[in-house]
Design a protein around this motif. Structure first.
Motif, PDB file in Angstrom:
ATOM      1  N   MET A   1     -19.568  13.534 -33.415  1.00  0.00           N
ATOM      2  CA  MET A   1     -19.643  14.969 -33.118  1.00  0.00           C
ATOM      3  C   MET A   1     -20.890  15.555 -33.757  1.00  0.00           C
ATOM      4  SD  MET A   1     -16.895  17.974 -34.024  1.00  0.00           S
ATOM      5  CE  MET A   1     -17.206  19.685 -33.606  1.00  0.00           C
ATOM      6  N   VAL A   2     -21.717  16.227 -32.957  1.00  0.00           N
ATOM      7  CA  VAL A   2     -22.911  16.861 -33.505  1.00  0.00           C
ATOM      8  C   VAL A   2     -22.507  18.099 -34.291  1.00  0.00           C
ATOM      9  CG1 VAL A   2     -24.423  16.009 -31.683  1.00  0.00           C
ATOM     10  CG2 VAL A   2     -23.257  18.198 -31.381  1.00  0.00           C
ATOM     11  N   SER A   3     -23.402  18.521 -35.175  1.00  0.00           N
ATOM     12  CA  SER A   3     -23.101  19.683 -36.012  1.00  0.00           C
ATOM     13  C   SER A   3     -23.329  21.003 -35.280  1.00  0.00           C
ATOM     14  CB  SER A   3     -23.956  19.658 -37.286  1.00  0.00           C
ATOM     15  OG  SER A   3     -23.570  18.589 -38.110  1.00  0.00           O
ATOM     16  N   VAL A   4     -24.420  21.080 -34.497  1.00  0.00           N
ATOM     17  CA  VAL A   4     -24.797  22.346 -33.872  1.00  0.00           C
ATOM     18  C   VAL A   4     -25.071  22.146 -32.384  1.00  0.00           C
ATOM     19  CG1 VAL A   4     -26.376  24.310 -33.919  1.00  0.00           C
ATOM     20  CG2 VAL A   4     -25.904  23.061 -36.024  1.00  0.00           C
ATOM     21  N   SER A   5     -24.481  23.006 -31.579  1.00  0.00           N
ATOM     22  CA  SER A   5     -24.796  23.065 -30.154  1.00  0.00           C
ATOM     23  C   SER A   5     -25.604  24.333 -29.906  1.00  0.00           C
ATOM     24  CB  SER A   5     -23.519  23.093 -29.311  1.00  0.00           C
ATOM     25  OG  SER A   5     -22.808  21.889 -29.435  1.00  0.00           O
ATOM     26  N   ILE A   6     -26.775  24.156 -29.303  1.00  0.00           N
ATOM     27  CA  ILE A   6     -27.673  25.282 -29.055  1.00  0.00           C
ATOM     28  C   ILE A   6     -27.613  25.630 -27.575  1.00  0.00           C
ATOM     29  CG2 ILE A   6     -30.058  26.104 -29.201  1.00  0.00           C
ATOM     30  CD1 ILE A   6     -30.396  23.884 -31.430  1.00  0.00           C
ATOM     31  N   PHE A  29     -33.371  21.062 -39.832  1.00  0.00           N
ATOM     32  CA  PHE A  29     -32.007  20.588 -39.608  1.00  0.00           C
ATOM     33  C   PHE A  29     -31.985  19.923 -38.236  1.00  0.00           C
ATOM     34  CE2 PHE A  29     -27.671  20.821 -38.201  1.00  0.00           C
ATOM     35  CZ  PHE A  29     -26.884  20.745 -39.335  1.00  0.00           C
ATOM     36  N   MET A  30     -31.663  18.643 -38.179  1.00  0.00           N
ATOM     37  CA  MET A  30     -31.902  17.891 -36.941  1.00  0.00           C
ATOM     38  C   MET A  30     -30.651  17.428 -36.209  1.00  0.00           C
ATOM     39  SD  MET A  30     -35.248  15.649 -38.082  1.00  0.00           S
ATOM     40  CE  MET A  30     -34.460  15.008 -39.566  1.00  0.00           C
ATOM     41  N   ASP A  31     -29.460  17.685 -36.765  1.00  0.00           N
ATOM     42  CA  ASP A  31     -28.234  17.225 -36.122  1.00  0.00           C
ATOM     43  C   ASP A  31     -27.759  18.278 -35.115  1.00  0.00           C
ATOM     44  OD1 ASP A  31     -25.938  15.923 -35.409  1.00  0.00           O
ATOM     45  OD2 ASP A  31     -24.860  16.374 -37.266  1.00  0.00           O
ATOM     46  N   PHE A  32     -28.367  18.268 -33.943  1.00  0.00           N
ATOM     47  CA  PHE A  32     -28.031  19.273 -32.939  1.00  0.00           C
ATOM     48  C   PHE A  32     -28.123  18.681 -31.531  1.00  0.00           C
ATOM     49  CE2 PHE A  32     -32.651  19.882 -33.776  1.00  0.00           C
ATOM     50  CZ  PHE A  32     -33.159  19.645 -32.504  1.00  0.00           C
ATOM     51  N   GLU A  33     -27.555  19.420 -30.577  1.00  0.00           N
ATOM     52  CA  GLU A  33     -27.760  19.193 -29.155  1.00  0.00           C
ATOM     53  C   GLU A  33     -28.217  20.512 -28.544  1.00  0.00           C
ATOM     54  OE1 GLU A  33     -24.124  18.210 -27.144  1.00  0.00           O
ATOM     55  OE2 GLU A  33     -23.135  20.099 -27.698  1.00  0.00           O
ATOM     56  N   VAL A  34     -28.989  20.435 -27.486  1.00  0.00           N
ATOM     57  CA  VAL A  34     -29.492  21.625 -26.807  1.00  0.00           C
ATOM     58  C   VAL A  34     -29.007  21.583 -25.361  1.00  0.00           C
ATOM     59  CG1 VAL A  34     -31.507  23.018 -26.229  1.00  0.00           C
ATOM     60  CG2 VAL A  34     -31.561  21.538 -28.256  1.00  0.00           C
ATOM     61  N   ILE A  35     -28.227  22.582 -24.978  1.00  0.00           N
ATOM     62  CA  ILE A  35     -27.716  22.666 -23.612  1.00  0.00           C
ATOM     63  C   ILE A  35     -28.424  23.817 -22.917  1.00  0.00           C
ATOM     64  CG2 ILE A  35     -25.683  22.920 -22.150  1.00  0.00           C
ATOM     65  CD1 ILE A  35     -24.029  21.981 -24.591  1.00  0.00           C
ATOM     66  N   VAL A  36     -29.332  23.475 -22.020  1.00  0.00           N
ATOM     67  CA  VAL A  36     -30.090  24.477 -21.268  1.00  0.00           C
ATOM     68  C   VAL A  36     -29.468  24.604 -19.884  1.00  0.00           C
ATOM     69  CG1 VAL A  36     -32.350  25.153 -20.379  1.00  0.00           C
ATOM     70  CG2 VAL A  36     -32.190  23.826 -22.512  1.00  0.00           C
ATOM     71  N   VAL A  78     -21.451  26.893 -23.466  1.00  0.00           N
ATOM     72  CA  VAL A  78     -20.488  26.873 -24.576  1.00  0.00           C
ATOM     73  C   VAL A  78     -19.338  25.919 -24.271  1.00  0.00           C
ATOM     74  CG1 VAL A  78     -18.761  28.238 -25.815  1.00  0.00           C
ATOM     75  CG2 VAL A  78     -21.047  29.168 -25.458  1.00  0.00           C
ATOM     76  N   GLN A  79     -18.834  25.956 -23.054  1.00  0.00           N
ATOM     77  CA  GLN A  79     -17.706  25.100 -22.696  1.00  0.00           C
ATOM     78  C   GLN A  79     -18.102  23.618 -22.671  1.00  0.00           C
ATOM     79  OE1 GLN A  79     -15.002  26.773 -22.992  1.00  0.00           O
ATOM     80  NE2 GLN A  79     -16.243  28.641 -23.004  1.00  0.00           N
ATOM     81  N   LEU A  80     -19.377  23.323 -22.431  1.00  0.00           N
ATOM     82  CA  LEU A  80     -19.859  21.948 -22.442  1.00  0.00           C
ATOM     83  C   LEU A  80     -20.221  21.465 -23.846  1.00  0.00           C
ATOM     84  CD1 LEU A  80     -22.227  22.018 -19.323  1.00  0.00           C
ATOM     85  CD2 LEU A  80     -20.060  20.770 -19.507  1.00  0.00           C
ATOM     86  N   SER A  81     -20.314  22.381 -24.778  1.00  0.00           N
ATOM     87  CA  SER A  81     -20.831  22.057 -26.107  1.00  0.00           C
ATOM     88  C   SER A  81     -19.852  21.193 -26.899  1.00  0.00           C
ATOM     89  CB  SER A  81     -21.129  23.344 -26.881  1.00  0.00           C
ATOM     90  OG  SER A  81     -19.941  24.065 -27.143  1.00  0.00           O
ATOM     91  N   LYS A  82     -20.401  20.425 -27.852  1.00  0.00           N
ATOM     92  CA  LYS A  82     -19.610  19.512 -28.674  1.00  0.00           C
ATOM     93  C   LYS A  82     -19.740  19.800 -30.168  1.00  0.00           C
ATOM     94  CE  LYS A  82     -20.208  15.810 -25.262  1.00  0.00           C
ATOM     95  NZ  LYS A  82     -20.798  14.465 -25.018  1.00  0.00           N
TER      96      LYS A  82
END
Length: 251
Positions: A1-6, A29-36, A78-82
């Motif tokens: 699980m990633v820490s931050v969803s952007i 801080f590098m533990d993230f995912e980016v959902i565009v 948001v709904q796709l975020s982890k």
């Protein structure tokens, strides 16, 4: 699980989207995912985002088959975020490198469900016009009167607020969401350091102010279900802020 969803909604933002995403890549801080979520752009926005996706597996692009508006784009992301934390970024704004590291650290220390930061206000070329400051504690009353929260500075703790649903209105959906969160989960944490930039587009200011006023009233009356007199009370602060902001040339 990633820490931050952007969460990043994009619509015809080829002029700024690379700068916004590069600010994410540059985070300490590098533990993230980016959902565009590209909202059926007709310019080169999606191609620019795809170039980031091809270089960095933390980036994901969702392309809409029709234009659905920023609220639904944010909600889809948001709904796709982890991630545990959900951070919001608009395609024409930007972050400074220590934004996530500092803000999440302060949220954890305070146990805050929601936080935001101060920002520089910049023009289309990036020149600084002023700043938007934030109080250390943002209550419902403060938010409804002053609207100090800038969308691109907000981070939520999903362990406290859940996978929030962004209200489906064309404007001021961010204001509506922050009011709901603060009403249900208590005051937000305000961080005084300017950890990003909020871009103002000069050509659309007058029209945006009028439309924003209409939707501000809609949020107070329809979404928050405030009685007429309490809604008028809060709306009067919004109206006065708009007048004096134009006089100062910063709003």
């Amino acid at each position: 699980m990633v820490s931050v969803s952007i969460v990043v909604p994009v619509y015809n933002s080829e002029k700024y989207i690379a700068l916004a995403l590069q600010g994410v890549v540059s985070q300490t801080f590098m533990d993230f995912e980016v959902i565009v979520v590209d909202d059926f752009s007709v310019d080169g926005s999606a191609s620019i985002v795809e170039s980031f996706c091809s270089r960095d597996p933390r980036f994901f692009l969702v392309r809409n088959k029709e234009n659905i508006g920023a609220a639904k784009c944010r909600d889809k992301a948001v709904q796709l975020s982890k991630g545990r934390y959900i951070a919001f970024l608009d395609a024409d704004d930007f972050w400074r490198p220590q934004k996530l590291q500092k803000q999440i650290g302060m949220m954890q220390n305070a146990g805050a469900a929601m936080s935001c930061t101060a920002v520089d206000i910049v023009d289309s070329s990036g020149a600084i016009l002023g700043a938007r400051d934030v109080p250390a504690i943002i209550t419902y009353d403060i938010l409804a009167k002053r609207t100090p929260v800038v969308n691109s500075t907000v981070i939520l703790d999903s362990c406290q607020v859940g996978r929030v649903s962004v209200p489906d209105i064309r404007r001021r959906q961010d204001f509506a969401l922050w009011l709901k969160i603060i009403r249900e989960h208590g005051p937000a944490l305000g961080i005084p350091e300017k950890l990003g930039g909020y871009r103002v587009h000069e050509g659309s200011l007058s029209r945006n102010k009028f439309i924003s006023a209409v939707y501000t009233w809609k949020v107070l009356r329809d979404l928050e279900s405030l009685n007429f007199f309490r809604a008028i009370y809060y709306f009067s602060f919004y109206s006065l802020k708009g007048v004096f902001g134009r006089i100062r040339g910063l709003n």
